[in-house]
Design a protein around this motif. Sequence first.
Motif, mmCIF file in Angstrom:
data_model
loop_
_atom_site.group_PDB
_atom_site.id
_atom_site.type_symbol
_atom_site.label_atom_id
_atom_site.label_comp_id
_atom_site.label_asym_id
_atom_site.label_seq_id
_atom_site.Cartn_x
_atom_site.Cartn_y
_atom_site.Cartn_z
ATOM 1 N N THR A 71 28.534 3.354 -12.482
ATOM 2 C CA THR A 71 28.516 2.767 -13.825
ATOM 3 C C THR A 71 27.186 3.134 -14.494
ATOM 4 O O THR A 71 26.209 3.451 -13.821
ATOM 5 N N GLY A 72 27.189 3.119 -15.807
ATOM 6 C CA GLY A 72 25.976 3.521 -16.522
ATOM 7 C C GLY A 72 25.667 4.998 -16.339
ATOM 8 O O GLY A 72 24.512 5.422 -16.386
ATOM 9 N N SER A 121 26.253 7.563 -18.196
ATOM 10 C CA SER A 121 26.037 8.409 -19.374
ATOM 11 C C SER A 121 24.554 8.641 -19.664
ATOM 12 O O SER A 121 24.218 9.427 -20.546
ATOM 13 N N ALA A 136 30.971 4.630 -18.449
ATOM 14 C CA ALA A 136 30.087 4.113 -19.508
ATOM 15 C C ALA A 136 30.936 4.135 -20.781
ATOM 16 O O ALA A 136 32.127 4.470 -20.719
ATOM 17 N N ARG A 137 30.353 3.769 -21.930
ATOM 18 C CA ARG A 137 31.140 3.788 -23.174
ATOM 19 C C ARG A 137 31.170 5.164 -23.817
ATOM 20 O O ARG A 137 32.187 5.595 -24.335
ATOM 21 N N ALA A 189 24.948 0.287 -14.808
ATOM 22 C CA ALA A 189 25.040 -0.123 -16.221
ATOM 23 C C ALA A 189 24.155 -1.352 -16.434
ATOM 24 O O ALA A 189 24.205 -2.297 -15.649
#
Length: 255
Positions: free
Chosen positions: A17-18, A20, A42-43, A97
């Motif tokens: 996660t996180g 990016s 991530a987004r 993230a």
Amino acid sequence: MILANETNLEGKTALVTGASSGIGRAIAKALGNEGVKVALCARRRDRLEEVAEAIRNAGGEAWIEAADFFQVNEIDAAVRGAADHWGGQLDILINAAGIGRQAKLVDGDTQDWREMLDLNVLALAVATREALKFFPESGGDIVNLGSMSGHRVPGRGGFYAATKFAVRAMTEGLRQELRIAGNLTRVSSVSPGFVDTELLDDYFRPGSGGVSKYDAINYPILKPEEIAAIVLRQLTLPRTAEITDVLVRPTAQGV
Ligand SMILES: NC(=O)c1ccc[n+]([C@@H]2O[C@H](COP(=O)([O-])OP(=O)(O)OC[C@H]3O[C@@H](n4cnc5c(N)ncnc54)[C@H](OP(=O)(O)O)[C@@H]3O)[C@@H](O)[C@H]2O)c1
């Protein structure tokens, strides 16, 4: 020095996660270089595409699960999607993230507090619970991004520190729950001081009520790749050894 029975990461599957940006991105690339099949979350899909391409160009395998971790249903879907893509098993979860804002306790913004709590604490717990459903019976690895702020409270960053103390508590609590259940999944955290990532621009953003980044940091700080190297060491130790936390700070950082 290479130890006997070091854990070979080749062919294992991971969700980062996180991924990016910053530390998550560096860990994802490092895992890809070790032959780990990495799902990136991530987004910002465009950023994830860049990381995936870099991993593939270096000969690794990468998959993207774009998700907003403020939405619990998106966390569930991302974890399930990653596991499904890698054949129904996840060996490694990296919970990177996170957000950090000074948002002081005396006059901070409630929305800043809520977002730090939602992402740094709640989303990490949900991602972990969901990922564990896909871990091998022989045990996998979970690494949480903690912080020096989970070990001491910096002035002006009390709420952020509260979320990182929570990460430390969840890391320790999960390990104990798993051992009671006879599960040998390793649960570790890394607790860095200042690392050169986008998070610091948010933490020290003008109007956040604290000091500026340049007044606070006038010395060389850690690189995301240095954190990734520590995480690789945690993962490659023989499975009978578990590093439960690593405190690492820039040499010039006093507190
Ligand atoms: N930098 C430091 O000095 C430092 C020190 C100690 C600990 N840490 C910890 O290290 C971890 C990684 O931080 P970093 O320094 O690498 O910061 P960063 O470069 O800003 O990366 C943060 C990551 O979190 C993701 N993220 C943010 N909001 C999200 C959301 N709603 N849903 C899904 N993903 C989201 C971001 O991706 P998108 O924006 O694309 O969603 C990005 O990939 C954090 O837990 C942080 O607290 C950092």
